[in-house]
Enzyme design. Sequence first.
Site, PDB file in Angstrom:
ATOM      1  N   SER A 176      -7.229 -20.924  -3.882  1.00  0.00           N
ATOM      2  CA  SER A 176      -7.612 -22.403  -3.723  1.00  0.00           C
ATOM      3  C   SER A 176      -6.649 -23.205  -4.217  1.00  0.00           C
ATOM      4  O   SER A 176      -6.335 -24.253  -3.677  1.00  0.00           O
ATOM      5  CB  SER A 176      -9.027 -22.491  -4.336  1.00  0.00           C
ATOM      6  N   ARG A 235      -3.781 -26.154  -2.824  1.00  0.00           N
ATOM      7  CA  ARG A 235      -3.610 -27.497  -3.275  1.00  0.00           C
ATOM      8  C   ARG A 235      -2.340 -27.874  -3.989  1.00  0.00           C
ATOM      9  O   ARG A 235      -1.744 -28.970  -3.596  1.00  0.00           O
ATOM     10  CB  ARG A 235      -4.980 -27.598  -4.407  1.00  0.00           C
ATOM     11  N   ARG A 277     -15.012 -22.263  13.442  1.00  0.00           N
ATOM     12  CA  ARG A 277     -15.857 -22.829  12.331  1.00  0.00           C
ATOM     13  C   ARG A 277     -15.859 -24.157  12.366  1.00  0.00           C
ATOM     14  O   ARG A 277     -15.098 -24.854  12.996  1.00  0.00           O
ATOM     15  CB  ARG A 277     -14.813 -22.354  11.060  1.00  0.00           C
ATOM     16  N   GLN A 328     -14.128 -28.127  -0.033  1.00  0.00           N
ATOM     17  CA  GLN A 328     -13.140 -28.580   1.155  1.00  0.00           C
ATOM     18  C   GLN A 328     -13.482 -29.720   1.646  1.00  0.00           C
ATOM     19  O   GLN A 328     -12.354 -30.602   1.647  1.00  0.00           O
ATOM     20  CB  GLN A 328     -13.151 -27.521   2.277  1.00  0.00           C
ATOM     21  N   ASP A 336     -17.811 -17.132  -2.526  1.00  0.00           N
ATOM     22  CA  ASP A 336     -17.074 -16.340  -1.703  1.00  0.00           C
ATOM     23  C   ASP A 336     -17.268 -14.723  -2.334  1.00  0.00           C
ATOM     24  O   ASP A 336     -16.829 -13.684  -2.013  1.00  0.00           O
ATOM     25  CB  ASP A 336     -15.479 -16.538  -2.134  1.00  0.00           C
ATOM     26  N   ARG A 358     -20.912 -13.929   7.410  1.00  0.00           N
ATOM     27  CA  ARG A 358     -20.931 -13.062   6.280  1.00  0.00           C
ATOM     28  C   ARG A 358     -22.417 -12.774   6.104  1.00  0.00           C
ATOM     29  O   ARG A 358     -22.555 -11.685   5.215  1.00  0.00           O
ATOM     30  CB  ARG A 358     -20.309 -13.374   4.946  1.00  0.00           C
TER      31      ARG A 358
HETATM   32  C1  S3P Z   1     -12.685 -23.413  -0.874  1.00  0.00           C
HETATM   33  C2  S3P Z   1     -14.049 -23.744  -0.910  1.00  0.00           C
HETATM   34  C3  S3P Z   1     -15.129 -23.136  -0.497  1.00  0.00           C
HETATM   35  C4  S3P Z   1     -14.493 -21.401  -0.112  1.00  0.00           C
HETATM   36  C5  S3P Z   1     -13.610 -21.302   0.408  1.00  0.00           C
HETATM   37  C6  S3P Z   1     -12.337 -22.105  -0.517  1.00  0.00           C
HETATM   38  C7  S3P Z   1     -11.571 -24.181  -1.315  1.00  0.00           C
HETATM   39  O1  S3P Z   1     -15.684 -23.480   0.636  1.00  0.00           O
HETATM   40  O2  S3P Z   1     -15.664 -20.713   0.205  1.00  0.00           O
HETATM   41  O3  S3P Z   1     -13.062 -19.873   0.472  1.00  0.00           O
HETATM   42  O4  S3P Z   1     -10.535 -23.815  -1.552  1.00  0.00           O
HETATM   43  O5  S3P Z   1     -12.087 -25.471  -1.409  1.00  0.00           O
HETATM   44  P1  S3P Z   1     -16.534 -24.784   0.612  1.00  0.00           P
HETATM   45  O6  S3P Z   1     -15.816 -25.635   1.478  1.00  0.00           O
HETATM   46  O7  S3P Z   1     -17.763 -24.277   1.850  1.00  0.00           O
HETATM   47  O8  S3P Z   1     -16.929 -25.163  -0.580  1.00  0.00           O
END
Ligand code: S3P
Length: 426
Positions: free
Chosen positions: A20, A24, A120, A165, A312, A343
């Site tokens: 993550s 970023r 998605r 996200q 996750d 999942r």
């Molecule tokens: C992530 C946020 C999570 C996570 C994903 C990575 C991120 O998703 O499941 O693997 O890097 O911001 P969400 O957007 O549902 O929070």
Amino acid sequence: MRVEPVPALQGHIAVPGDKSISHRAVLVGALCEEVTRIRGFGRSADTESTIAAVGALGARVDELDVDTLAVQGVGLRGIVEPSQAVDCGNAGTLMRLLVGVLAGQRGSFELVGDTSLSRRPMERIAEPLRAMGATVVTVDGHAPLTVSGSPLQAIRYELPVASAQVKSAVLLAGLNTEGGETTVVEPVPTRDHTERLLERAGAQVVRAPGRVSVRPATRLELPELEIPGDFSSAAPLLVAAAIVPGSELTVHGVGLNSRRTGLLDVLERMGARIAVYNRRSIGGEPAGDVEIRSSELVGTSVSAGEVPVLVDEIPLFAIAACHARGDSVVRGASELRAKESDRIAGVVEELRKLGAHIRATRDGFRVRGVPARLRGGSMDARGDHRLAMLGAVAGLSSREGVDVAGADAVETSFPGFFGLLGQLTG
Ligand code: S3P
């Protein structure tokens, strides 16, 4: 890939940099004026997609070492319109955050992804960015999507789903508005890596319980960034050590942001023996060395409010619950159906093939734990890296071993996973 049962997991390891944060770091680096030097970059198929994406948009990324990058940014408004669509591969974080970056730029941008990413939901990103003034076109709510940058207005946005996200996309767009404060209100706390990184890069970020705001910025600067180990990559190894009798494992230098480490709290509740040493800050993130020893576990329940801090890791919670005494349940986790695969279906159907007593509910699952090894057998990772790692953990802790079809899905987040596993199991 066949994963044989092991008598125990033992050793001291480190895992690659947080995925993550790596996404970023490269995205924010691309918006900086000067060079950003990133150490501890978590190299994987997903983060390689991010390097390629910012390259196509005008930034320069020099790969100084396998985990050291130098990103020469283009500045906050200097993104260049590429000649082709930007390929986000399997990376949901890249696609969703990038839409936020592009919303206030000049030009029109097409983003595409692989089959899984194209299934998605993307309207969750498009909707707030449209409210800010960007034009975002999806195909029935999915990728491929087109973003036409426009002058943006600040908004106050209440997240309808707990999503880091979506929060991040709105905050990144908020850097490029014509004035005022862009605020995201979140019903349940989600990971805050974007807020932390933007603050470090000099943006004006104001945080309060349940909300975060950002002001338009004129320039960002982030000369150096070190990234801690990825808790989500450490998690399969930690769970394996928790359930395989006689195990003792330490993961060094791993990120311990409390919005990521819900699995540790849940495992502790189940009776796991966990200790954290050398708590420190790495790149503005809490980190430390985590030691775990196997123990007898008891079942527990995970509710909606807790889901984002282990989102996750819920597949791994399922295998821990299979080995615990008594029942376990996950509720309020329907977001799991919108990940790299469904999942809930994947975890339940694949673990049942290995002998687990688990059944799906609309928004989670129920497990009847048996404090003994699972039988084993064959399972399919369904193209999902987290399910591939789940299959590996199931194999280690099984009686007969597990054949994991599609195990190469681990490349998405943790290419060295099976090699590291080999080191811990002799
Ligand atoms: C992530 C946020 C999570 C996570 C994903 C990575 C991120 O998703 O499941 O693997 O890097 O911001 P969400 O957007 O549902 O929070």
